[in-house]
Design a protein around this motif. Structure first.
Motif, PDB file in Angstrom:
ATOM      1  N   GLY A  34      47.442  24.974  36.312  1.00  0.00           N
ATOM      2  CA  GLY A  34      48.096  23.682  36.495  1.00  0.00           C
ATOM      3  C   GLY A  34      48.869  23.595  37.790  1.00  0.00           C
ATOM      4  O   GLY A  34      49.901  22.944  37.851  1.00  0.00           O
ATOM      5  N   GLU A  38      45.318  22.154  41.739  1.00  0.00           N
ATOM      6  CA  GLU A  38      44.492  21.625  40.655  1.00  0.00           C
ATOM      7  C   GLU A  38      44.866  20.171  40.351  1.00  0.00           C
ATOM      8  O   GLU A  38      44.004  19.335  40.122  1.00  0.00           O
ATOM      9  CB  GLU A  38      44.608  22.479  39.404  1.00  0.00           C
ATOM     10  CG  GLU A  38      43.687  22.004  38.309  1.00  0.00           C
ATOM     11  CD  GLU A  38      43.543  22.980  37.160  1.00  0.00           C
ATOM     12  OE1 GLU A  38      42.911  22.603  36.179  1.00  0.00           O
ATOM     13  OE2 GLU A  38      44.043  24.103  37.256  1.00  0.00           O
ATOM     14  N   GLU A  39      46.141  19.881  40.362  1.00  0.00           N
ATOM     15  CA  GLU A  39      46.586  18.506  40.101  1.00  0.00           C
ATOM     16  C   GLU A  39      46.076  17.571  41.198  1.00  0.00           C
ATOM     17  O   GLU A  39      45.612  16.463  40.930  1.00  0.00           O
ATOM     18  CB  GLU A  39      48.112  18.460  40.013  1.00  0.00           C
ATOM     19  CG  GLU A  39      48.670  17.155  39.538  1.00  0.00           C
ATOM     20  CD  GLU A  39      48.307  16.822  38.091  1.00  0.00           C
ATOM     21  OE1 GLU A  39      48.401  15.643  37.738  1.00  0.00           O
ATOM     22  OE2 GLU A  39      47.925  17.726  37.337  1.00  0.00           O
ATOM     23  N   ARG A  42      42.407  17.081  40.630  1.00  0.00           N
ATOM     24  CA  ARG A  42      42.179  16.274  39.441  1.00  0.00           C
ATOM     25  C   ARG A  42      42.359  14.793  39.755  1.00  0.00           C
ATOM     26  O   ARG A  42      41.594  13.951  39.296  1.00  0.00           O
ATOM     27  CB  ARG A  42      43.140  16.678  38.329  1.00  0.00           C
ATOM     28  CG  ARG A  42      42.838  16.011  36.989  1.00  0.00           C
ATOM     29  CD  ARG A  42      43.857  16.361  35.938  1.00  0.00           C
ATOM     30  NE  ARG A  42      45.207  15.906  36.255  1.00  0.00           N
ATOM     31  CZ  ARG A  42      45.615  14.632  36.190  1.00  0.00           C
ATOM     32  NH1 ARG A  42      44.776  13.702  35.828  1.00  0.00           N
ATOM     33  NH2 ARG A  42      46.845  14.306  36.488  1.00  0.00           N
ATOM     34  N   VAL A  43      43.335  14.467  40.597  1.00  0.00           N
ATOM     35  CA  VAL A  43      43.620  13.074  40.920  1.00  0.00           C
ATOM     36  C   VAL A  43      42.733  12.555  42.046  1.00  0.00           C
ATOM     37  O   VAL A  43      42.184  11.446  41.961  1.00  0.00           O
ATOM     38  CB  VAL A  43      45.112  12.900  41.298  1.00  0.00           C
ATOM     39  CG1 VAL A  43      45.396  11.494  41.794  1.00  0.00           C
ATOM     40  CG2 VAL A  43      45.992  13.244  40.112  1.00  0.00           C
ATOM     41  N   PRO A  47      34.732  15.324  40.655  1.00  0.00           N
ATOM     42  CA  PRO A  47      34.646  16.213  39.482  1.00  0.00           C
ATOM     43  C   PRO A  47      33.976  17.548  39.800  1.00  0.00           C
ATOM     44  O   PRO A  47      34.435  18.604  39.349  1.00  0.00           O
ATOM     45  CB  PRO A  47      33.823  15.394  38.480  1.00  0.00           C
ATOM     46  CG  PRO A  47      34.048  13.976  38.870  1.00  0.00           C
ATOM     47  CD  PRO A  47      34.207  13.987  40.367  1.00  0.00           C
ATOM     48  N   LEU A  50      36.449  19.848  41.628  1.00  0.00           N
ATOM     49  CA  LEU A  50      37.411  20.475  40.725  1.00  0.00           C
ATOM     50  C   LEU A  50      36.757  21.610  39.951  1.00  0.00           C
ATOM     51  O   LEU A  50      37.334  22.689  39.810  1.00  0.00           O
ATOM     52  CB  LEU A  50      37.996  19.437  39.764  1.00  0.00           C
ATOM     53  CG  LEU A  50      38.980  19.955  38.721  1.00  0.00           C
ATOM     54  CD1 LEU A  50      40.169  20.644  39.378  1.00  0.00           C
ATOM     55  CD2 LEU A  50      39.444  18.821  37.826  1.00  0.00           C
ATOM     56  N   ARG A  54      37.876  25.591  40.012  1.00  0.00           N
ATOM     57  CA  ARG A  54      38.203  26.363  38.812  1.00  0.00           C
ATOM     58  C   ARG A  54      37.339  27.607  38.681  1.00  0.00           C
ATOM     59  O   ARG A  54      37.778  28.614  38.140  1.00  0.00           O
ATOM     60  CB  ARG A  54      38.034  25.490  37.570  1.00  0.00           C
ATOM     61  CG  ARG A  54      39.128  24.460  37.423  1.00  0.00           C
ATOM     62  CD  ARG A  54      38.923  23.615  36.205  1.00  0.00           C
ATOM     63  NE  ARG A  54      40.045  22.710  35.996  1.00  0.00           N
ATOM     64  CZ  ARG A  54      39.983  21.630  35.256  1.00  0.00           C
ATOM     65  NH1 ARG A  54      38.873  21.301  34.631  1.00  0.00           N
ATOM     66  NH2 ARG A  54      41.038  20.859  35.127  1.00  0.00           N
TER      67      ARG A  54
END
Length: 65
Positions: A34, A38-39, A42-43, A47, A50, A54
């Motif tokens: 988190g 990553e945030e 994510r925003v 996709p 991201l 990960r």
């Protein structure tokens, strides 16, 4: 310098609870879950970008004109 994500860290005995710490050793990667990166992805990321982050693999977007 930051430790690698696979580095295992544990509470320092000097600051742990006298009866033992409720927290066990964890890797830096587990603790960093988190994170800001990553945030951000994510925003604002794609996709698949991201997912690549990960999975710690490279991601290169297709060039569109």
């Amino acid at each position: 310098m930051c430790p690698g994500l696979d580095t295992v860290v544990a509470p320092l005995p000097e600051v742990a609870d006298p009866d033992g710490s409720a927290f066990g050793p964890v890797s830096v990667g587990e603790r960093a879950g988190g994170t800001v990166e990553e945030e951000y992805l994510r925003v604002l990321g794609r996709p698949e970008q991201l997912a690549a982050w990960r999975e710690t693999r490279s991601y290169v977007a297709e060039v569109t004109a």
